[in-house]
Design a protein around this motif. Structure first.
Motif, PDB file in Angstrom:
ATOM      1  N   ARG A  88      40.693  45.624  47.481  1.00  0.00           N
ATOM      2  CA  ARG A  88      40.937  44.470  46.599  1.00  0.00           C
ATOM      3  C   ARG A  88      41.135  43.195  47.410  1.00  0.00           C
ATOM      4  O   ARG A  88      40.680  42.118  47.015  1.00  0.00           O
ATOM      5  CB  ARG A  88      42.162  44.740  45.705  1.00  0.00           C
ATOM      6  CG  ARG A  88      41.893  45.706  44.567  1.00  0.00           C
ATOM      7  CD  ARG A  88      42.960  45.623  43.492  1.00  0.00           C
ATOM      8  NE  ARG A  88      44.247  46.105  43.962  1.00  0.00           N
ATOM      9  CZ  ARG A  88      44.639  47.367  43.877  1.00  0.00           C
ATOM     10  NH1 ARG A  88      43.840  48.276  43.348  1.00  0.00           N
ATOM     11  NH2 ARG A  88      45.818  47.725  44.307  1.00  0.00           N
TER      12      ARG A  88
ATOM     13  N   THR B   1      47.330  41.147  45.699  1.00  0.00           N
ATOM     14  CA  THR B   1      46.573  41.276  44.453  1.00  0.00           C
ATOM     15  C   THR B   1      46.930  42.589  43.770  1.00  0.00           C
ATOM     16  O   THR B   1      47.440  43.524  44.396  1.00  0.00           O
ATOM     17  CB  THR B   1      45.048  41.274  44.694  1.00  0.00           C
ATOM     18  OG1 THR B   1      44.692  42.444  45.433  1.00  0.00           O
ATOM     19  CG2 THR B   1      44.605  40.041  45.459  1.00  0.00           C
TER      20      THR B   1
ATOM     21  N   SER C  57      45.464  44.870  39.953  1.00  0.00           N
ATOM     22  CA  SER C  57      44.647  44.871  38.735  1.00  0.00           C
ATOM     23  C   SER C  57      45.413  45.497  37.584  1.00  0.00           C
ATOM     24  O   SER C  57      46.139  46.482  37.763  1.00  0.00           O
ATOM     25  CB  SER C  57      43.339  45.635  38.961  1.00  0.00           C
ATOM     26  OG  SER C  57      42.553  45.002  39.945  1.00  0.00           O
TER      27      SER C  57
ATOM     28  N   GLN D 145      43.768  40.228  36.550  1.00  0.00           N
ATOM     29  CA  GLN D 145      44.020  40.216  37.989  1.00  0.00           C
ATOM     30  C   GLN D 145      45.291  39.426  38.293  1.00  0.00           C
ATOM     31  O   GLN D 145      45.477  38.309  37.786  1.00  0.00           O
ATOM     32  CB  GLN D 145      42.837  39.575  38.722  1.00  0.00           C
ATOM     33  CG  GLN D 145      42.827  39.809  40.214  1.00  0.00           C
ATOM     34  CD  GLN D 145      42.477  41.251  40.557  1.00  0.00           C
ATOM     35  OE1 GLN D 145      43.185  41.905  41.296  1.00  0.00           O
ATOM     36  NE2 GLN D 145      41.381  41.732  40.008  1.00  0.00           N
TER      37      GLN D 145
ATOM     38  N   SER E 247      39.951  38.671  34.936  1.00  0.00           N
ATOM     39  CA  SER E 247      39.135  38.985  36.114  1.00  0.00           C
ATOM     40  C   SER E 247      37.872  38.142  36.164  1.00  0.00           C
ATOM     41  O   SER E 247      37.432  37.732  37.244  1.00  0.00           O
ATOM     42  CB  SER E 247      38.782  40.474  36.116  1.00  0.00           C
ATOM     43  OG  SER E 247      39.952  41.258  36.251  1.00  0.00           O
TER      44      SER E 247
ATOM     45  N   CYS F 131      38.545  34.873  37.876  1.00  0.00           N
ATOM     46  CA  CYS F 131      39.261  34.973  39.152  1.00  0.00           C
ATOM     47  C   CYS F 131      38.721  33.975  40.177  1.00  0.00           C
ATOM     48  O   CYS F 131      39.488  33.233  40.805  1.00  0.00           O
ATOM     49  CB  CYS F 131      39.176  36.405  39.682  1.00  0.00           C
ATOM     50  SG  CYS F 131      40.141  36.680  41.170  1.00  0.00           S
TER      51      CYS F 131
END
Length: 458
Positions: free
Chosen positions: A136, A146, A148, A155, A216, A219
């Motif tokens: 990641r 980070t 998820s 994110q 996401s 991001c």
């Protein structure tokens, strides 16, 4: 909650510290008198010297009335037996074991861990979790942490802000006006060592660390808005061919992008086995501490070096050598957080704490309410929690502005039926919503109660 932790190493210590700080009744067991003395000197828990899988030791630790047993010793086999004894003799309701050897986790042995065989409810595989975190970080190179959530549709990002950040000294409430279609929320800021939930009038300053939750799909745009446009590395060196380094190399080959990967391993048999399992990577026999080996790996042309051995000092020294030779960026594993200032002084771009990742993996399985995921940040100062709204939750039928969340919490995003939603004042929560919530560690119990009981509880 009564918890027994078998293993007083870095992971066991970290879990005990977290749970004790939340007021749980914690007992730690380890064969090392030195580790037990350290626990006794620093934490408000019971600590016993003994073998974690021995029935008498577990009885002395209070297994008869325990709610959870967490086995995180250095031995997979001891962890498995401890879980078996905890169920067979003491009927401990929930049992969590750390399993490091990946061979135990292969699909052909999937029936091994069951109530009728080895009764382990939750298996924690730290090497695999750490390798996933490394991947990641490679995918989002400008972030130093980070995670998820929401089936990878949400994110979490932790980024450092410098003088080039376009939104410095902009009140947070204006960000929505400037970028109305940006699905991102600033959930916390760290300034001069103080981590806090910002108010809508607060400004972000150069030198701050910003913690964000974003969809996401937004991001990359979010990173650009906050001053980070680093490109994903394609020319990499991995130092350390253990489970983590090997897993990262295999993932890089599987992701369908053409990468140039060189892996350095100092054990001949291990290096040979890795070379046979990889088809597109180059494996070099040697140490990352040898300048000639780094030169052979092409360190001067590498975009990033990943120092993934089990030795913090080796990782830091390898990073120092690589940066001195011209490697653009470096990422390394650091278990001992006291080494972090040293890493920053030698130009370390990203560090990953395997202990913190393992602690996060354990915490998500012992939180109250329907907690789906937990990610600890800043050496345990706060957590990012993903939890499902239950019928009894304080969130049901409430608009966000009606909740009056304390200053210790901030909702980052909501995931509903495959859609990411941002927390606006008129948003109304429904049963089944998955909420991504930032919470300072001291307020974790309150956050759990928000998810599991109604407002009348307060």
């Amino acid at each position: 909650m009564r918890v027994i932790i078998c293993g007083a190493g870095q992971v066991g210590f970290g879990i005990a510290r977290h749970l004790a700080a939340e007021g749980n009744d914690v007992t730690v067991v380890d064969r090392s008198s030195e580790l037990i003395q350290r626990i006794n000197n620093t934490l408000d828990v019971r600590a016993l010297v003994g073998h974690g899988s021995h029935p008498q030791v577990l009885e002395d630790a209070g297994a008869e009335g325990a709610d959870i047993l967490i086995a995180v010793t250095a031995s997979d086999e001891v962890n498995m037996v401890a879980c078996q004894v905890a169920l067979s003799l003491f009927s401990v309701p929930k049992r969590i074991a750390r399993i490091r050897d990946q061979k135990y986790l292969e699909k052909e042995w999937k029936d091994l861990f069951s109530r009728d065989e080895l009764p382990v409810d939750v298996i924690i595989s730290p090497e695999r979790a750490v390798a996933d975190q490394v991947m990641r970080r490679l995918e989002i190179p400008g972030a130093y942490d980070t995670a998820s959530f929401g089936e990878k549709n949400i994110q979490f990002l932790a980024i450092n802000l410098d003088e080039n950040c376009p939104v410095l000294e902009t009140p947070l409430k204006q960000l929505t006006d400037l970028f109305p279609d940006l699905q991102a929320t600033v959930i916390a800021v760290k300034r001069d060592g103080n981590l806090f939930v910002p108010k809508s009038d607060d400004l972000m300053m150069a030198g701050d660390s910003a913690f964000l939750v974003t969809a996401s799909e937004d991001c990359d745009r979010t990173m650009t808005i906050f001053g980070h446009e680093e490109q994903e590395a394609r020319n990499l060196i991995i130092v350390g061919g253990g489970n983590i380094g090997h897993h990262v190399a295999r993932q890089l080959e599987k992701n369908g992008v053409r990468n140039s990967v060189r892996l350095i391993e100092n054990r001949e048999i291990r290096a040979r086995n890795i070379a046979e399992s990889l088809s597109e990577s180059t494996v070099l026999l040697g140490s990352g501490l040898e300048p000639d080996i780094l030169a052979e790996a092409g360190v001067r042309d590498a975009e990033i070096l990943l120092a993934l051995t089990n030795d913090d000092q080796v990782n830091l020294l390898t990073t120092m050598l690589a940066r001195n030779e011209g490697c653009e960026r470096a990422l390394c594993l650091i278990n001992n957080t006291s080494f972090l200032p040293l890493g920053q002084s030698i130009g370390l771009d990203i560090s990953i704490n395997p202990r913190a990742i393992t602690v996060s993996s354990v915490l998500q399985h012992i939180r109250k309410g329907h907690v789906l995921s937990v990610h600890t940040i800043e050496d345990g100062e706060a957590e990012i929690i993903e939890a499902e709204v239950l019928e009894t939750s304080a969130f049901v039928g409430q608009k966000l502005r009606q909740l009056n969340l304390p200053d210790t919490m901030r909702i980052g995003a909501i995931y509903r039926n495959g859609e990411v939603m941002m927390p606006r004042g008129n948003f109304e929560f429904k049963v089944g919503d998955r909420i991504v919530l930032f919470v300072l560690t001291d307020a974790v119990n309150d956050a759990e109660n928000f998810f599991s009981v109604g407002l009348e509880y307060f």
